[in-house]
Write a protein that holds these residues in place. Structure first.
Motif: not given
Length: 166
Positions: A27, A87, A90-92, A94-95, A104
């Motif tokens: 992640d 950067d 991952t999007e996960e 950030h969540r 994030p």
């Protein structure tokens, strides 16, 4: 090497970051590569910044998890180039950070040409993970770890950590 139903990559992807335990190393974007080489598992990781004190714990946790999964010989290598970037989270990731009450990072600004030297920290619009307000202020450039800053929301008055853009 013991045969197992799990691939070495799948096992390595479950190892959590010692400083941000809501995130796996995958992640966080620290886990770069997992491969078999000369009968052993070779894992490459990149620190979030040079001198990161969590690297030994990451290495130990990877060796332990892979050993428990049946991989007898494991080597963990540190890769410094290219340097880690926020950067890579991952999007996960950030969540998960937001769900844990940690703001994030936003995207890293891309520049061409020389980077100007400034004596003050750049002003950034960091949203409060509690109420979503962008009216936040940095209280301290460093928080519990060097890769996080301490901020406070002016709307709900709650303090929170922010993973800095690197």
């Amino acid at each position: 090497m013991m045969t197992t139903t799990h691939s070495a990559r799948a096992v390595a992807e479950t190892v959590t970051d010692p400083e941000l335990p809501m995130l796996t190393l995958a992640d966080l974007g620290v886990l770069r590569e997992v491969r078999e080489e000369d009968g052993k598992v070779v894992v490459s990781i990149t620190p979030t910044y040079s001198g990161c004190p969590a690297m030994d714990a990451m290495r130990d946790d990877l060796v332990h998890a892979l050993g428990e999964a049946g991989f007898a010989e494991v080597e963990v290598r540190t890769v410094l180039r290219p340097a880690w970037s926020s950067d890579w989270i991952t999007e996960e990731g950030h969540r998960k950070l937001a769900e844990a009450g940690i703001a994030p990072p936003g995207p890293v600004p891309r520049r061409s040409g020389p980077i100007p030297l400034t004596l003050s920290a750049p002003v950034s619009r960091v949203r409060c993970p509690q109420c979503g307000s962008a009216d936040t202020v940095e209280v301290s450039r460093f928080s519990a770890t060097a890769c996080k800053a301490l901020r406070r929301c002016r709307a709900c008055h709650e303090p929170f950590e922010h993973v800095k853009e690197i």
